[in-house]
Design an enzyme around this catalytic site. Structure first.
Site, mmCIF file in Angstrom:
data_model
loop_
_atom_site.group_PDB
_atom_site.id
_atom_site.type_symbol
_atom_site.label_atom_id
_atom_site.label_comp_id
_atom_site.label_asym_id
_atom_site.label_seq_id
_atom_site.Cartn_x
_atom_site.Cartn_y
_atom_site.Cartn_z
ATOM 1 N N SER A 1 0.849 -1.092 -0.007
ATOM 2 C CA SER A 1 -0.159 0.096 0.178
ATOM 3 C C SER A 1 0.827 1.373 -0.093
ATOM 4 O O SER A 1 1.684 1.438 -0.874
ATOM 5 C CB SER A 1 -0.917 -0.084 1.133
ATOM 6 O OG SER A 1 -1.946 0.755 1.062
ATOM 7 N N ASP B 1 -9.974 -4.937 -3.864
ATOM 8 C CA ASP B 1 -9.340 -3.904 -3.338
ATOM 9 C C ASP B 1 -9.963 -2.678 -3.406
ATOM 10 O O ASP B 1 -10.191 -2.212 -4.488
ATOM 11 C CB ASP B 1 -7.877 -3.607 -3.704
ATOM 12 C CG ASP B 1 -7.087 -2.850 -2.866
ATOM 13 O OD1 ASP B 1 -7.457 -1.910 -2.148
ATOM 14 O OD2 ASP B 1 -5.735 -2.860 -3.097
ATOM 15 N N HIS C 1 -7.711 -5.580 0.038
ATOM 16 C CA HIS C 1 -6.373 -5.073 0.330
ATOM 17 C C HIS C 1 -5.608 -5.637 1.394
ATOM 18 O O HIS C 1 -5.496 -5.214 2.488
ATOM 19 C CB HIS C 1 -6.834 -3.581 0.758
ATOM 20 C CG HIS C 1 -5.762 -2.402 0.869
ATOM 21 N ND1 HIS C 1 -4.986 -1.902 -0.449
ATOM 22 C CD2 HIS C 1 -5.304 -1.877 1.859
ATOM 23 C CE1 HIS C 1 -4.367 -1.206 0.092
ATOM 24 N NE2 HIS C 1 -4.352 -1.057 1.678
#
Length: 266
Positions: free
Chosen positions: A117, A180, A209
């Protein structure tokens, strides 16, 4: 300089070194078998989870679920913060680069970088010119061999764009979750497309995610690393053989030319 193979692990927003280490246990176990030690720095900016979602539209959002972090600790961090009133605009403080410079000097050098991320967004920017950005010499940090991005994105601010414009030579694997909802597909693909076609690979998993830890998926990632390293080694061997041939051939030609010149003088 250590002979150990090392990987720099950059955690996500509202995570920490400890949380990311716990979230990547399966990957760490498999890479350990391949001779890699994973190093987890902790971002310098402390984040207040309770203050993240205060607007009427955001109330009720679970930070732990949103960012795949931990619901049992308030000690969470970020590499950079969003600019006020701008959703995809960030400014990376020089203290972050200074911290990572010291971390590499104390724990590196590293063979690869893996990020999740926000950590993958930072990592993707860093590997465009790792040594220049972190003020490291080639002796302190030789060329990286690979970069892996889990749900990483391209930094959109104008100040960072020049780094993406040149051909990035470090092989990259970009992992995207089909579900996600935190990082949009377009942002993930923008980072992926920053690499030349022969230096990038896209891998999609059916989840959301997070960094998948299932054995089949981790095996795919490890196989990619091995294949990338072996390919680079083979290409280096070919280059060395070619250079050797080119080195030997002119010597023979020069000897023949000297013989011809000497014959003409007789």
């Amino acid at each position: 300089m250590s002979d150990k193979k090392k990987v720099l692990m950059l955690h996500g927003f509202v995570q920490s070194d400890k949380i990311f280490s716990a979230k990547t246990g399966g990957l760490r176990k498999h890479l350990k078998k391949l001779g890699y030690d994973l190093y987890y720095p902790c971002a310098p900016h402390s984040i207040d989870k309770k203050a993240l979602f205060q607007s009427e539209a955001e109330k009720g959002i679970d930070a732990a679920k949103e960012f795949n972090t931990s619901a049992t600790t308030d000690e969470v961090y970020g590499w950079f913060l969003r600019k006020p009133d701008y959703f995809n605009s960030f400014e990376i403080n020089q203290s972050v680069f200074d911290y990572l410079n010291n971390y590499v000097l104390e724990n590196g050098p590293f063979d690869g970088v893996i990020g999740f991320s926000q950590g993958a967004g930072l990592g993707g920017y860093l590997v465009t010119d790792f040594n220049r950005i972190l003020s490291l010499t080639e002796e302190q940090q030789p060329a990286l061999k690979f970069f892996i991005s889990f749900s990483g994105f391209k930094l959109e601010d104008k100040v960072y764009q020049k780094s993406y414009d040149k051909a990035i030579q470090i092989p990259s694997l970009h992992v995207r979750g089909e579900l996600d909802a935190v990082v949009a597909e377009s942002r993930i693909m923008a980072l992926y497309e920053s690499w030349p076609k022969d230096k990038r690979t896209l891998l999609i998993h059916p989840g959301a995610h997070f960094v998948p830890n299932s054995k089949p998926f981790v095996s795919q990632v490890c196989n990619w690393i091995q294949g990338t390293i072996n390919k680079d080694d083979e290409e280096q061997d070919v280059r060395l053989e070619t250079e050797q041939e080119q080195f030997e051939k002119p010597q023979l030609d020069d000897d023949l030319l000297d013989m011809i010149d000497s014959l003409g003088k007789l």
